[in-house]
Design an enzyme around this catalytic site. Structure first.
Site, PDB file in Angstrom:
ATOM      1  N   GLU A 145       0.570  -1.112   0.093  1.00  0.00           N
ATOM      2  CA  GLU A 145       0.062  -0.036  -0.001  1.00  0.00           C
ATOM      3  C   GLU A 145       0.843   1.280  -0.312  1.00  0.00           C
ATOM      4  O   GLU A 145       0.665   2.025  -0.898  1.00  0.00           O
ATOM      5  CB  GLU A 145      -0.878   0.011   1.384  1.00  0.00           C
ATOM      6  N   GLU A 181       5.795   3.821  11.637  1.00  0.00           N
ATOM      7  CA  GLU A 181       4.383   3.613  11.809  1.00  0.00           C
ATOM      8  C   GLU A 181       4.226   2.655  13.087  1.00  0.00           C
ATOM      9  O   GLU A 181       3.385   2.807  14.095  1.00  0.00           O
ATOM     10  CB  GLU A 181       3.774   3.389  10.668  1.00  0.00           C
ATOM     11  N   LEU A 241     -29.682  -3.759  22.224  1.00  0.00           N
ATOM     12  CA  LEU A 241     -30.247  -4.266  23.511  1.00  0.00           C
ATOM     13  C   LEU A 241     -29.190  -4.452  24.698  1.00  0.00           C
ATOM     14  O   LEU A 241     -29.242  -3.920  25.791  1.00  0.00           O
ATOM     15  CB  LEU A 241     -30.979  -5.794  23.588  1.00  0.00           C
ATOM     16  N   HIS A 248     -27.671  -1.089  25.319  1.00  0.00           N
ATOM     17  CA  HIS A 248     -28.656  -0.010  25.927  1.00  0.00           C
ATOM     18  C   HIS A 248     -28.023   0.725  27.084  1.00  0.00           C
ATOM     19  O   HIS A 248     -27.536  -0.176  27.821  1.00  0.00           O
ATOM     20  CB  HIS A 248     -30.007  -0.613  25.971  1.00  0.00           C
ATOM     21  N   GLU A 249     -28.401   1.983  27.291  1.00  0.00           N
ATOM     22  CA  GLU A 249     -27.780   2.517  28.460  1.00  0.00           C
ATOM     23  C   GLU A 249     -29.030   3.089  29.292  1.00  0.00           C
ATOM     24  O   GLU A 249     -29.104   3.892  30.164  1.00  0.00           O
ATOM     25  CB  GLU A 249     -26.980   3.684  28.105  1.00  0.00           C
ATOM     26  N   GLY A 250     -30.364   3.022  28.805  1.00  0.00           N
ATOM     27  CA  GLY A 250     -31.503   3.525  29.435  1.00  0.00           C
ATOM     28  C   GLY A 250     -31.854   2.692  30.596  1.00  0.00           C
ATOM     29  O   GLY A 250     -31.178   1.591  31.040  1.00  0.00           O
ATOM     30  N   LEU A 278     -20.399   1.526  28.837  1.00  0.00           N
ATOM     31  CA  LEU A 278     -20.419   0.376  28.004  1.00  0.00           C
ATOM     32  C   LEU A 278     -20.780   0.404  26.763  1.00  0.00           C
ATOM     33  O   LEU A 278     -21.399   1.206  26.254  1.00  0.00           O
ATOM     34  CB  LEU A 278     -21.637  -0.611  28.856  1.00  0.00           C
ATOM     35  N   GLY A 280     -22.019  -4.674  20.692  1.00  0.00           N
ATOM     36  CA  GLY A 280     -22.217  -4.815  19.302  1.00  0.00           C
ATOM     37  C   GLY A 280     -21.225  -5.741  18.719  1.00  0.00           C
ATOM     38  O   GLY A 280     -20.386  -6.417  19.246  1.00  0.00           O
ATOM     39  N   LEU A 295     -24.801  20.556   7.066  1.00  0.00           N
ATOM     40  CA  LEU A 295     -25.160  21.501   8.340  1.00  0.00           C
ATOM     41  C   LEU A 295     -24.095  21.458   9.303  1.00  0.00           C
ATOM     42  O   LEU A 295     -23.534  22.422   9.893  1.00  0.00           O
ATOM     43  CB  LEU A 295     -26.746  21.227   8.844  1.00  0.00           C
TER      44      LEU A 295
END
Ligand SMILES: [Zn+2]
Length: 956
Positions: A71, A149, A292, A295-297, A314, A317, A853
């Site tokens: 590359e 690198e 699920l 989720h953080e709710g 957390l 996925g 925007l």
């Protein structure tokens, strides 16, 4: 296969976002190269990207890093354009940028350039894939760039932990390979050049490449160019490389890996191999599970773990994937207590999985994600052409052409069996656990081969796995999410009846200034609100700064459970501190912004500070401050220069010193003081009216009930004027293991103005690629080599930065000065027509339109915030100044400010000395002013005049 081009290909049923007015055409050349052509009549940049479906998975076993090396080498000359400079020079002269990356199974090359030079750039780019040179000389040199690198990444925890996981995987599967490569893996092969040639000739075949080309020209012209230039790429009729087996077959699972990170962080990650997701893009089972488990709710795993005081963040996925494998992961940042409760944390995760298994996943959860995907696609922000083509070329490898744009966003099919299958893969015996924490220091017995990460690995106790299978009933606080009330339900626009100006307009009120612009360019149902709550207490001492930062973190922490749904639904918020106070940012779909603002304002005014949360957040903040010093040396070099040249700037060290003694009581007493006197200054842009903007400020005012800030209370900061010709500020790297050294040399030129900025920018434009080629490509001083214009506190300057793994800062300084010494000749020898190209390239860059925007909002924000220069026609003004400049203006500028003997040279140099690089004595008398004591240095220097125009709106 027969030639398939022309009209037939035009009938693509490709779904395109609502606001996307570009035209697309998908063609396949005779050599089976698939191409996506994008015509954008409004673009000022042309761009192209090639994705080759080969990556480091295909490296020869004995030569790790070949794909990556290949590359790099494509940039260094082709048969048609043998000069190493050609590609970079051409793009720089025409306002372009370029880059490339090598991943597991792909190598992706991309660039942009001013639209008028689309064809020339395409021609140079096509040669990468037709006839690269791989000269012996460049091959030898560029191995050093690969090595630098790698050394740049050595002390980086992201690279270290990724490699460590790979080292634990099945050695017969290429996931275990070391992809970056270094001198050791490459230089040992006498026939390395031959290996490169073999690699290129084996895998660089047009039938596994995908090309995306974006231009201003119509599709027929773009097609003609592409056919002319890319048809010569050889079709070797190869198969996309695929690999037998899997990275984590059963015998590699059921382990726990403990490692010591470089930074003071605590990370717990659970990985499970799940059925490969690559082909499941229509149903996206991993996305559903990630939604699920991540989720953080209310009811979520994170909410429960936070309540226990064990986990701060957390992420759930699909964490890694390729053509033939996917890992589902749950990654957590642990609080101090969490480290002692790792088994308990895993229990809670399995209790949640038990709920999923027992109750199943309702279709409405999928449908919610489906409508969010739909909305996200419909109102997608446009990205920069260079990023867009890179993304498209990669996507073309995965999605069929009709779904090329929508594929990554849309949830096409509800297939509960696939979700069930993925869920079943999350079995305790299928788990691989990694724990990274400083607490493990001295408790490891191995070292990872490439990065030297200390670690140990052991089998998870079978009895623990059995226990996870029969956990007690989960607590009622743990449950699946409820329906998300933040999903946007109105996409109405609210245009004002009056004419809409080109830039934000100012409205002043007794306690606020509102900058407002209604958007008529992007026409999406989104708005950006940036509200500065200016208060003198936020930055009046290091201690008060830490308290202010903690206040922001406490509010965010407390809001998270409630506001997480908003984020899932594309409505984001943050509260940050800065030297003038707090900044509240709300961005995303506009229809529910006010609901969120009310909640935030209420929380700010009436926050209940819980003692346990306070301790946890304080500890996390102290670690964050300490970790800053472990950032790469070049970042420290830049930071230290900013500290020195700013009249009012506290250091992380000072913050860190305050942390231990800050108490909850002090915090509670501080909050009313912080919000006692305030002034609001906000930028409101997008689908938002002036009345709505005013409403936001009124809501804040209603809850905060602050007195109006007085003129004398306005926070101040100014730039330090350099009075001597040269300053030098030197210090060792904080991380004793870091082999890299760094240098930054900045030249103070003067106060920000269109004329000054134009000349510095053009000087940089004409010299930067030469600097890059001299200092990086030829001398191989390091991987990070930059020269830039820089602006700080209303001052404009020019700066050179190098981070090196092989040379100490004294040598770097000599080399930079040597290069600077050659610039006069470089400029004198620059043919007039080349100079004109550089000018035109810069003008194109300056006048480049915002793509979204978001970009527009960021541009206005720079003008509005301190030092409040309010130059809303900056781009046009500077472009006009660039147009006036001649070559002799540049030479004059160079002789005046930059050259070694320049009468107005004001140089500030910071040097960071890496491991094994002792700081040498400076010869006396030195030509430099040595800055040892930063406070003393600031006290003995004058300051640039205050430019804060806000004062005129405040009363005494
Ligand atoms: Zn690289």
């Amino acid at each position: 296969m027969k030639r398939s081009g022309g009209a037939m290909e035009d009938k693509t049923q490709m779904r395109i976002p609502d606001q996307d007015v570009r035209q697309y055409r998908h063609i396949t050349l005779d050599n089976l190269l698939e191409v996506l052509l994008v015509h954008d009549q409004h673009t000022d940049k042309a761009a192209a990207a090639m994705d080759v479906h080969v990556g480091f998975f295909s490296d020869p076993q004995e030569a790790p890093g070949i794909a990556h090396f290949c590359e790099h080498m494509l940039f260094l000359g082709t048969e048609k354009y043998p000069d190493e400079k050609t590609y970079i020079n051409y793009l720089t002269q025409h306002g372009g940028n370029w880059n490339a990356y090598t991943s597991t199974e792909n190598t992706n090359y991309y660039y942009d350039v001013s639209h008028a030079h689309a064809e020339g750039a395409l021609d140079r780019f096509a040669q990468f894939f037709i006839a690269p040179l791989f000269t012996q000389d460049a091959t030898e040199r560029e191995m050093n760039a690969i090595n630098s690198e790698h050394k740049k990444n050595l002390q980086n925890d992201y690279w270290r932990s990724a490699e460590l996981l790979k080292s634990a995987s099945n050695p017969d599967y290429p996931y275990s390979k070391f992809g970056t490569g270094n001198l050791e893996t490459l230089q040992q092969h006498a026939d390395i050049r031959q290996k490169l040639l073999n690699f290129h000739s084996t895998y660089y075949s047009s039938n596994i490449m995908k090309l995306a080309v974006l231009g201003k020209e119509d599709l027929d012209t773009l097609e003609k160019w592409v056919r002319e230039k890319f048809s010569a790429i050889k079709n070797k009729n190869i198969q996309v490389p695929t690999f037998q087996g899997e990275p984590f077959p059963p015998k590699y699972l059921g382990f726990r890996q403990h490692y010591v990170p470089v930074k003071d962080t605590r990370t717990l990650t659970l990985y499970w191999p799940i059925p490969p997701e690559y082909k499941l893009w229509k149903s996206k089972p991993g996305h559903v599970l990630g939604h699920l488990l991540g989720h953080e709710g209310e009811g979520s795993i994170l909410a429960e773990l936070k309540r226990k005081g064990w986990v701060n963040e957390l992420l759930g996925g699909t964490l890694e994937e390729g053509l033939g494998f996917s890992f589902f992961g749950v990654q957590m940042k642990l609080a101090k207590d969490g480290f002692d409760h790792i088994d308990d944390i895993i229990n809670i995760i399995y209790q949640y999985i038990a709920i999923l298994n027992r109750e199943g996943i309702d279709k409405w959860v999928f449908e919610e994600l489906q409508s969010l995907g739909e909305i996200g696609f419909r109102f997608k922000d446009q990205s920069q052409p260079i990023d867009y083509v890179s993304y498209l070329a990669k996507s073309m490898q995965r999605y069929p052409r009709d779904h090329l744009l929508a594929g990554p966003y849309l949830m096409y099919e509800w297939v509960p069996e696939l979700i069930q299958k993925a869920l079943q893969a999350l079995k305790p015996e299928n788990m691989f656990i990694t724990v990274g924490a400083k607490e493990l220091d001295g408790k490891t017995d191995k070292k990872e081969k490439w990065y030297g990460t200390p670690y140990s690995q052991f089998a998870i106790e079978p009895s623990y796995i059995e226990r996870l299978k029969s956990l007690e009933k989960e607590p009622p606080t743990l449950h699946l999410p409820k329906r998300n009330l933040f999903i946007p339900d109105s996409f109405d626009r609210h245009p004002p009846s009056t004419a809409i100006p080109k830039h934000p307009q100012r409205y002043t009120f007794p306690n606020s200034t509102i900058w407002h612009k209604y958007d008529t360019i992007y026409n999406i149902p989104k708005a950006y609100q940036f509200i500065d709550i200016i208060t003198p207490k936020a930055y009046s001492s290091p201690r008060e700064t830490v308290l202010t930062r903690l206040f922001c973190n406490l509010v965010m922490d407390d809001l998270n459970e409630y506001a997480y749904d908003a984020q899932v639904a594309g409505l984001y918020y943050s509260i940050e501190n800065h030297f003038e106070g707090l900044q509240l940012i709300i961005k995303g779909y506009d229809c529910k912004q006010l609901i969120l603002i009310e909640k935030i304002a209420e929380k700010m005014a009436h926050i209940h500070v819980d003692s346990a949360r306070f301790q946890i957040l304080k500890e996390a903040l102290a670690r964050e401050y300490a970790n800053f010093y472990l950032e790469p040396p070049y970042r420290r070099a830049l930071y230290q220069a900013s500290i020195c040249l700013d009249s009012c700037r506290w250091t992380y060290e000072e913050y860190l010193a305050e942390c231990p003694t800050i108490t909850l009581e002090e915090m509670k007493e501080f909050i009313p003081k912080l919000l006692e006197y305030v002034y609001y200054e906000g930028l409101f842009i997008g689908n938002i009216t002036i009345e709505q903007a005013k409403n936001t400020v009124e809501v804040l005012d209603k809850y905060l009930k602050a007195k109006t800030l007085r003129k004398s209370q306005l926070p101040r900061k100014q730039g330090v004027i350099l009075s001597s010709r040269s300053y030098i500020h030197r210090f060792p790297t904080f991380n004793p293991e870091d082999q890299n050294s760094a240098i930054q040399i900045s030249f103070q030129i003067g106060q920000d103005s269109p004329a000054i900025n134009a000349v510095i920018d053009l000087f940089n434009q004409c010299t930067t690629s030469d600097g890059f080629l001299q200092l990086r490509t030829t001398q191989q001083l390091g991987y990070i080599v930059w020269a830039t214009t820089h602006y700080e506190l209303g001052m404009a300057g020019y700066r050179v930065i190098i981070q090196s793994d092989s040379k100490n800062p004294v040598i770097l300084e000599e080399r930079i000065e040597e290069w600077i010494g050659t610039i006069e000749e470089l400029l004198n020898n620059l043919p007039e027509e080349e100079f004109t190209k550089f000018k035109e390239g810069l003008i194109v860059q300056k006048l480049e339109k915002d793509k979204s925007l978001k970009e527009e909002a960021a541009r206005w924000k720079v003008e509005i915030r301190h030092p409040r220069l309010h130059n809303f026609t900056r781009a046009e003004d500077e472009a006009a100044e660039v147009a006036k400049l001649t070559k002799s203006d540049l030479v004059h500028f160079y002789k005046q400010y930059i050259a070694k003997d320049a009468p107005q040279r004001k140089r500030f140099c910071t040097q960071v000395f890496g491991k094994d690089c002792p700081i040498p004595e400076l010869s006396t008398p030195s030509e430099h002013v040595v800055v040892d004591n930063v406070e003393q240095f600031k006290k003995t220097h004058q300051l640039f005049p205050e430019t804060n125009s806000l004062a005129q709106y405040l009363h005494d």
